[in-house]
Design an enzyme around this catalytic site. Structure first.
Site, mmCIF file in Angstrom:
data_model
loop_
_atom_site.group_PDB
_atom_site.id
_atom_site.type_symbol
_atom_site.label_atom_id
_atom_site.label_comp_id
_atom_site.label_asym_id
_atom_site.label_seq_id
_atom_site.Cartn_x
_atom_site.Cartn_y
_atom_site.Cartn_z
ATOM 1 N N ASP B 155 0.862 -1.190 0.000
ATOM 2 C CA ASP B 155 0.000 0.000 0.000
ATOM 3 C C ASP B 155 0.892 1.232 0.000
ATOM 4 O O ASP B 155 1.534 1.524 1.011
ATOM 5 C CB ASP B 155 -0.903 0.017 1.241
ATOM 6 N N LYS B 216 -7.019 3.281 -3.110
ATOM 7 C CA LYS B 216 -7.401 3.239 -1.702
ATOM 8 C C LYS B 216 -7.632 4.662 -1.225
ATOM 9 O O LYS B 216 -6.940 5.581 -1.658
ATOM 10 C CB LYS B 216 -6.269 2.561 -0.934
ATOM 11 N N LYS B 252 -10.334 0.228 -2.140
ATOM 12 C CA LYS B 252 -10.170 -0.040 -0.709
ATOM 13 C C LYS B 252 -10.399 1.208 0.123
ATOM 14 O O LYS B 252 -9.576 2.108 0.119
ATOM 15 C CB LYS B 252 -8.762 -0.568 -0.447
#
Lengths: 821, 316
Positions: B155, B216, B252
């Site tokens: 991430d 995300k 996400k």
């Protein structure tokens, strides 16, 4: 381990991730119906009224068809009893100070809050609408409406000084409506001191429940009375002598018929017609958000009707793709399910939309339907219709169910209303064309504009001829924002200050009396013009050459090429004026229309400057005008005063119009709502016989100040003064602003009242003429103001230049401007 | 996870004209939470599904191998076995989608998951998390090291300054380099939407980031984290990207999702805006730490009809 409560389906749902039912219990609604023994009567004077020997209709769950209760149908005597109760209650209710009424309305809001669950389940159960919309939207708004109007009531003595409540209001509601529609209208009526008799269609228990809640509050039982009965009771209620105003909400054709049947009757009429809305999607819009706007408007159980959707050609494909994608995710089902977007609205609504779609298909339109919708009646899927050219017969034919009735003599070619839940999409190329298309219908309800360019959005927002415009939003409502319409959507308002004035009249004016003349023949009234014969020997100084008609900025010869003699107070020939006719009216209206865009586009300051210039011109010609008045029998002093007052009126209206329109701040919305006052268009004015100069100017001044252009018929007895003013207008004003047509009053009145392209009409004259004007206005539903033969004190400030004129001379538009980056 | 998104050429025309209307998106966000609910079995099944979307996360300064181990065990056994049996779901292999830790804790997590005998992926935050204000070189090195340690999902945070100053090509290039540094590992690009200023920027940054895998919402460290308005904009960007390229990009939300009810709203949001195809761990994750225990409590209540005491459910 405790006993398992899980059903067998969890495994399947884990894979499919489908939605399940979210039933809302309606036990309390049924329990309430049980308290009435499943038999609903009427609620009159704080008591349930269940007369014997009445027909009853079943109140059914629109989805299951289950019988919930039987509803008694009112008869004429029940109507009379309710009106009498309301009339008695009016005396006490209106005499109390506003603060007392405010407290009562606040208490009603509290009671609604206490019983909100009962209210929303009952409403959703019976109407089939999505319970979420009723619970989160309608019930909350109902309370806000009461609170807002309580505040208005408490300040009534100061804020609305000079106005008094009309009296008993007859409220007529359409077959498919939310109880909220009733709240929008009863709140302002009750706040200002009126009492209400509401006639609701059979099998609508929510209004009865509200009446019960209001009635059980105690000291004022008769202020809200609810009757349920068939449409045939509408004329009976409307013609009850106690009713001072009828507020009608429903289908355009029924409104038209009611307008005709109430011509000359004692009650005033306010119309709110049609349900269709409009959405303009430009190529600078956030298309995804605009698609949500379409859902809000047509497929969410929020709006009552269908939607006309205009999409700019350059984003047509993109918008249609997104719309269709979105439609696939809509869910329809039982209204009492907490996870549906749309419920069902019963068999009649289903039939209507089926007929519309079939008709559209047969004319080559493309129909797209999608969504998770039960296949059985009365559910109907969200529908998107495209490729339906405006000239196709479908868009031009009246809905079969609405044709008929006693008034077949309809102007042809009224486009069919788009029914729920249909969206009719059509393309446009430029913003200018969008306005032409959008304004090219007789409807003037509400519209939204979707554009991320502020300039373009405002251009469209100001240009649309509707009552409400939302920029980048659709269907927002608030008690403080006036909601209403123009053109054939009817011109009655609810909410905000405009909603209050619907139920007020200037204090001290004589009560409106019935001027109904049963033997008035509408077909022949004013049809023939009496021929002009030689006026006999001319005495005294030779009269001036005949005046022409003042049309398009200059004097013109009348089409009929004949003149009529005008006599002075002693019966001597004073002069000749032109004998105008139908063709002259046509020309005058055309000239006024040509002048309208330019004049309406001027700033109030520029308009005021011209009015002031005219005032100065009148003052320069004071002696001529005064001597003309003298020859009509006025004292010299009085004549001079009339000229002076006329000039003052011109100046006063020029100044008054500067402070027009204002900004409203609305709860829950960031950004302003503009309350605009827009000109009506071409205003036809038939001036009274008395006060030949002052009345003419008193009517001309506000009309022009607010940006209207006018066609005026001056005093019949003494049109010469108006024509004198025309000589000044010819030099001061641009051509076509004010057009003055002389001739036979009844004939000219007929021509103007039946003219479809005159946007409003004021008539000061005989009772018969008033009745005719009211009847004829049903053609394009122009707002009319008819004196019914009552004289007005034009020299008094209140009657000659009061706020009533200011209200009638312009129309309101609410422009919502949400902000945010 | 599914095959890698191989990326697309930068095409600035996709973002040049876009305008997102803020108030309209706010209204939609309000509505979407009220318009869809699920009850009873549906709720239980949806909650279990939500468990399989969770990136079970701990991102604290005081993380050590012991609490990482506990977290990994909870990831393997997110819901008490007897509760799953009662729902007849015990053989569905319900675990969380991944565990998410700081780069220095990747080794601990890999070891603990191996010991627990499962192949739940380890996700590592990287690239100067959470602010992204370090040199590109060290940010790339951080990614490589985390991958070496055994993280299979990375991430990364984007450089917000590039968005705020409109340097879309530079942003695109950076993300391409992150992508390359990840090798076979999956990349999730954190937009840190709370610091992008406007929803229009969120849309544009989403589009650029998608040209490079998963997007995300936030790090969980900004003042504003995963909100519905932001999510709506990102989901619409994902749909537009899919329509343009045929590539399905994952989504996400992270930060601030604590209650079972919230998680249901997120599921229905994705279902409404993108459709059922996106409701699988390859395309949808929820970054959360405390959410799981609330879901377990709800499942406990659904199965037993009672509310659980703190000690009834194992801690993570």
């Amino acid at each position: 381990m405790a006993a398992t409560r899980a059903g067998p389906r969890a495994r399947e749902i884990f894979t499919s991730l489908e939605y399940g039912p979210v039933p809302e219990s309606h036990a309390c609604a049924l329990a309430w119906l049980d308290t009435q023994d499943r038999c609903l009567g009427h609620y009159v004077n704080g008591k349930w009224l269940k007369p014997e020997h009445r027909n009853s209709v079943p109140c059914q769950d629109p989805i299951t068809g289950e019988n919930l209760a039987s509803c008694l149908q009112a008869q004429a005597e029940d109507v009379a009893a309710a009106v009498e109760a309301a009339r008695m209650a009016f005396k006490g209710w209106s005499a109390h100070p506003g603060v007392v009424r405010a407290q009562h309305l606040t208490r009603l809001a509290e009671v609604i809050q206490k019983h909100q669950r009962l209210l929303w389940t009952l409403e959703s159960l019976v109407t089939g609408r999505a319970v979420r919309e009723v619970r989160d939207g309608d019930v909350q708004l109902a309370q806000q409406l009461l609170h807002y109007h309580a505040i208005q009531a408490s300040t009534q003595e100061e804020a609305l000084a000079g106005w008094e409540p009309m009296g008993v209001i007859g409220l007529i509601l359409p077959p498919t409506f939310s109880f909220l529609e009733m709240m929008w209208r009863i709140c302002p009526a009750l706040a200002v001191g009126c009492t209400v008799v509401a006639l609701v269609p059979p099998a609508s228990p929510a209004p009865l429940l509200l009446a019960q809640l209001a009635g059980e509050l105690g000291p004022f039982p008769g202020i809200l009375n609810v009757l349920s009965g068939p449409a045939s009771l509408v004329p009976i209620l409307a013609s009850q002598p106690g009713i001072r105003k009828v507020a009608f909400c429903g289908a355009p054709e029924e409104g038209r018929a009611l307008r005709r049947s109430l011509a000359g009757e004692c009650a005033e009429l306010g119309l709110a017609l049609g349900t269709e809305s409009l959405l303009l999607l430009t190529d600078t819009a956030d298309v995804d958000s605009a698609v949500e706007g379409v859902v809000d408007a047509a497929w969410s159980d929020r709006g009552p009707g269908g939607l006309r959707l205009l999409i700019q050609e350059s984003v047509w494909d993109e918008a249609m793709r997104r719309l269709q994608e979105r439609m696939g995710r809509l869910r329809s089902g039982r209204g009492l399910d907490g996870a549906v977007d749309m419920g069902a609205r019963g068999a009649a609504a289903c039939d209507l939309v089926q007929r519309f779609v079939r008709e559209a298909q047969s004319q080559g339109a493309q129909v797209f339907q999608a969504g998770d919708v039960p296949s059985e009646r009365p559910f109907y899927p969200p529908t998107l219709v495209s490729n339906l050219p405006p000239a196709s017969p479908c868009a031009q034919v009246e809905a079969p169910s609405l044709v008929g009735g006693p008034w077949r003599a309809e102007p042809p070619g009224h486009p069919l209303q788009v029914p729920w839940p249909v969206v009719v999409a059509s393309p446009f190329r430029t913003a200018k064309e969008a306005l032409l298309v959008a304004n090219g219908t007789p409807r003037g309800g509400s519209a939204s504009v979707w554009s991320e360019r502020l300039g373009q959005a405002l251009e469209l927002g100001y240009g649309l001829q509707v009552g409400t415009v939302w920029i980048n939003a659709h269907g927002l409502r608030d008690p403080s924002v006036p909601t209403g319409g123009c053109k054939e959507s009817g011109c009655s308002w609810h909410g905000g200050p405009d909603g209050l004035y619907e139920y007020l009249r200037p204090s001290g004016t004589p009560a409106r009396l019935s001027c109904l003349s049963k033997n008035l023949n509408y077909d022949t009234f004013g049809l023939a013009v009496p021929s002009t014969l030689p006026a006999g020997p001319e005495i005294g100084p030779s009269p001036a050459p005949p005046y022409g008609l003042f049309v398009g900025g200059r004097f013109q010869a009348p089409g009929a090429r004949s003149s009529r003699p005008i006599r002075d107070s002693s019966g001597n020939l004073h002069g000749y004026v032109a004998e105008g006719g139908a063709k002259d009216i046509r020309g005058a209206v055309e000239a006024a229309h040509q002048a309208f865009p330019g004049w309406a586009g001027q700033s109030p300051g520029a308009r005021a400057a011209l009015l002031w210039a005219l005032a100065a011109a009148l003052e320069r010609r004071k002696s001529t005008l005064a001597s003309r008045l003298e020859r009509q029998g006025a004292e010299l002093k009085a004549a001079e005063a009339e000229v002076e007052l006329s000039a003052r009126r011109l100046r006063a209206w020029g100044a008054r119009v500067q402070a027009q329109g204002h900004t409203l701040q609305v709860a829950g919305l960031r950004g302003p709502v503009l309350r605009l006052r827009e000109p009506l268009g071409v205003l036809a004015v038939v001036c009274p016989d008395e006060w030949p100069l002052l009345a003419f100017v008193s009517l001309l001044a506000p009309a022009l100040a607010y940006g209207n252009t006018v066609v005026m018929v001056p005093s019949a007895a003494c049109p010469l003064l108006a024509l004198e003013v025309c000589q000044d207008m010819a030099t001061v004003f641009p051509a076509g602003l004010a057009n003055v047509v002389t001739g036979d009053r009844d004939h000219l009145t007929r021509c103007l009242a039946l003219h479809q392209d005159v946007q409003a009409m004021w008539y000061f004259g005989s009772a018969q003429g008033s009745q005719f004007v009211e009847w004829a206005s049903a053609g394009n539903l122009k707002p009319v103001w008819a004196s019914r033969g009552c004289p007005r004190a034009w020299d008094q400030e209140a009657e000659g230049a009061g706020p009533e004129l200011g209200l009638r001379v312009a129309r309101t538009k609410a422009l919502w401007l949400p902000m945010g980056d | 996870m599914s095959a890698h998104n191989r990326g697309t050429e930068l095409d600035l025309s996709w973002i040049s004209k876009i305008q997102v209307n803020h108030p309209a998106v706010l209204r939609r966000a309000e509505q979407i939470q009220a318009r869809r609910t699920v009850k009873k079995e549906w709720q239980a099944a949806w909650l279990l599904k939500a468990v399989t979307f969770i990136d079970l996360t701990t991102l604290s300064g005081d993380d050590t191998s012991s609490n990482i181990q506990r977290l990994c065990y909870k990831a393997k056994y997110p819901i008490r076995e007897d509760l799953l049996k009662a729902l007849n779901m015990h053989d569905k292999g319900i675990t969380t989608a991944a565990v998410c830790v700081y780069p220095a804790r990747v080794c601990d997590a890999v070891k603990a998951l191996k010991a627990a005998g499962c192949n739940i992926p380890v996700a590592s935050v990287a690239a100067g998390f959470p602010a992204g204000q370090t040199h590109l070189k060290t940010r790339l090195e951080e990614i490589r090291l985390a991958v070496e340690d055994g993280a299979t999902e990375i991430d990364v945070v984007i450089n917000r300054s590039l968005v705020l100053t409109g340097q879309w090509e530079a942003l695109y290039d950076e993300i391409r380099q992150f992508r390359k540094a990840c090798g076979e590992a999956h990349l999730k690009t954190i937009l840190a939407t709370g610091e992008l200023g406007t929803l229009t920027n969120v849309y544009k940054a989403s589009m650029i980031a998608m040209m490079a895998d998963f997007i995300k919402t936030s790090t969980g460290k900004e003042t504003v984290n995963a909100t519905f308005p932001v999510a709506i904009v990102m989901l619409r960007a994902i749909r537009d990207f899919f329509w343009k390229t045929g590539n399905k990009i994952g989504f996400k939300p992270a930060g601030g999702i604590r209650s079972a009810k919230d998680s249901l709203a997120w599921l229905s949001l994705v279902k409404e805006e993108l459709g059922d195809e996106w409701l699988k761990p390859e395309l949808f994750r929820i970054g959360a730490s405390t959410l799981l225990s609330d879901i377990e409590r709800q499942i406990y209540h659904h199965v037993t009809g009672r509310y659980a005491a703190y000690h009834d459910l194992p801690m993570s």
